[in-house]
Scaffold this active site. Structure first.
Site, PDB file in Angstrom:
ATOM      1  N   HIS A   1      14.102  15.072   0.069  1.00  0.00           N
ATOM      2  CA  HIS A   1      13.533  15.483   1.363  1.00  0.00           C
ATOM      3  C   HIS A   1      14.406  15.137   2.569  1.00  0.00           C
ATOM      4  O   HIS A   1      14.245  15.731   3.636  1.00  0.00           O
ATOM      5  CB  HIS A   1      12.149  14.839   1.582  1.00  0.00           C
TER       6      HIS A   1
ATOM      7  N   GLY B   1       0.787  -1.232   0.000  1.00  0.00           N
ATOM      8  CA  GLY B   1       0.000   0.000   0.000  1.00  0.00           C
ATOM      9  C   GLY B   1       0.820   1.282   0.000  1.00  0.00           C
ATOM     10  O   GLY B   1       0.264   2.373  -0.107  1.00  0.00           O
TER      11      GLY B   1
END
Length: 425
Positions: A134, A20
């Site tokens: 990031h 997921g």
């Protein structure tokens, strides 16, 4: 004819963030498969990068953070709950089998690419596995663990005086901006969705600090950004940045999450609109490192990066996809280019023009070609490190105050200097 090198390790597609999770390293394998089946590999030097050492990673990251990434596994993570919290590893950045090796693989292509550029063995280097913009010095963030962009720029700075970093992913390139926020040797330019959107940074007023003031360029955008709007801002801003900053090398982060239909994104760019940015950067004829980045719609990311590989090679490739190992992903049309959606563009022409003018004015104010060693001695000179009052540094000033007021602590404020935030406590 520009020399193009391409870094790829077949192992990259074996790593899995978990069921997921939107980040899927498998997309790199799918991209490579298209690159091979279009025959583009024949026009490039293809390399499997040698693994970078943990020591190389600590050029930017803290030792204890890299040590943690080396030892953490799904089996022992319950014993390191506090460390997981400290380093922000858990949900967006899960622990999975082979985590550190995965970091090594994508970082190796970027650092190895920078080395090839430094040694003048290539004009353009591509590493679609890279672009993890990031990650912070001692913290994972936004699916990124090791910031290969920063490490590659640090490598380029060994040979090049100035490096331009351009970020076209939908998320602000916060990790790279933060790393070079006080430097005038690296200019960061980011076009991103802003406002109630990860990571929440990248305001137009965030322009750098101290010597880096003016060297961070942020263009915040709203939902629905389309090809025409993006081109109208990207070309003038990046063109001006190259003109004023005069970089010796460019790093372009090509996050595909700014494409139409991305699972996490909300822009409406086509593959050609996205690739127009690559075309422009290529036209500068500077040593260029091309990196991947975000992109959560598995069928679109490989199409985008394959087309951009062709653009960098100056090759025209057919819209009809060649036979490949993942053909079923690209149905029902099996074409390289896909239609954009009919979503509304919430970026008005006037608003974009206003922001563009504001950023262009900011670019005009910076020192044309920064020299960190040069000081003219003029108080307001752009060549002095900003925030330093040269008159206040004259010999005897501090001593004179100490003599006349022996019981009073002499502060920067009393001397007319700016206080650094950390000095207030």
């Amino acid at each position: 004819m520009r020399r193009v090198s391409y870094f790829y390790d077949a192992e990259i597609g074996n790593y899995h963030y978990g069921q997921g999770h939107p980040m899927k390293p498998h997309r790199i394998r799918m991209t490579h498969n298209l690159v091979v089946n279009y025959g583009l590999y024949r026009r490039m030097e293809v390399f499997r990068p040698p693994r970078v050492s943990p020591t190389t990673m600590t050029r930017f990251h803290s030792d204890d953070y890299i040590d943690f990434l080396r030892v953490i596994t799904p089996d022992n993570m319950q014993d390191h709950i506090r460390m997981l919290q400290r380093f922000n590893v858990g949900e967006d950045c899960p622990v999975f089998d082979g985590l550190f090796e995965f970091c090594q693989l994508y970082t190796s292509g970027s650092v190895g690419g920078a080395i090839r550029l430094n040694e003048n063995q290539a004009d353009v280097v591509i590493n679609w596995a890279g672009g993890m913009h990031h990650a912070k010095k001692a913290e994972a963030s936004g699916f990124c663990y090791v910031n290969d962009c920063v490490l590659a720029i640090l490598e380029l700075l060994k040979k090049h005086h100035r490096v331009l970093y351009v970020d076209i992913g939908i998320h602000h390139g916060d990790g790279v901006e933060e790393a070079f926020y006080t430097s005038n040797r690296v200019m960061t330019v980011s076009f991103h969705k802003h406002g109630n959107f990860f990571p929440g940074t990248g305001d137009i007023l965030d322009t750098g600090y101290a010597e880096g003031k003016g060297y961070a360029i942020n263009f915040p955008l709203n939902d629905g950004m389309d090809d025409a709007s993006y081109k109208s801002i990207f070309r003038p801003i990046v063109g001006k940045a190259v003109e004023v900053f005069a970089p010796d090398a460019v790093v372009l982060q090509c996050g595909a999450d700014s494409l139409s239909g991305d699972r996490l994104g909300c822009f409406n760019l086509s593959v050609k609109g996205h690739a127009d940015c690559v075309e422009l950067v290529k036209s500068f004829n500077l040593p260029t490192l091309i990196l991947g980045g975000g992109g959560s719609t598995l069928r679109n990311v490989p199409r985008c990066w394959t087309y951009e590989t062709a653009v960098l090679l100056g090759e025209n490739i057919k819209d009809e996809l060649p036979f490949n190992d993942y053909k079923e992903y690209y149905g029902p049309d099996f074409r390289l280019h896909f239609p954009v959606s009919n979503m509304e563009n919430l970026n008005g022409p006037q608003e974009l023009e206003q922001k563009k003018i504001q950023l262009l004015e900011g670019l005009r104010e910076i020192e044309p070609v920064p020299g960190t060693q040069i000081q003219t001695g003029q108080v307001e000179s752009q060549l002095n490190p900003r925030g330093i009052n040269t008159e206040a540094d004259e010999a005897g000033t501090e001593e004179d105050m100490a003599d006349t007021q022996p019981n009073v602590r002499v502060t920067n404020k009393m001397l007319g200097r700016k206080e650094h935030p950390s000095e207030k406590y």
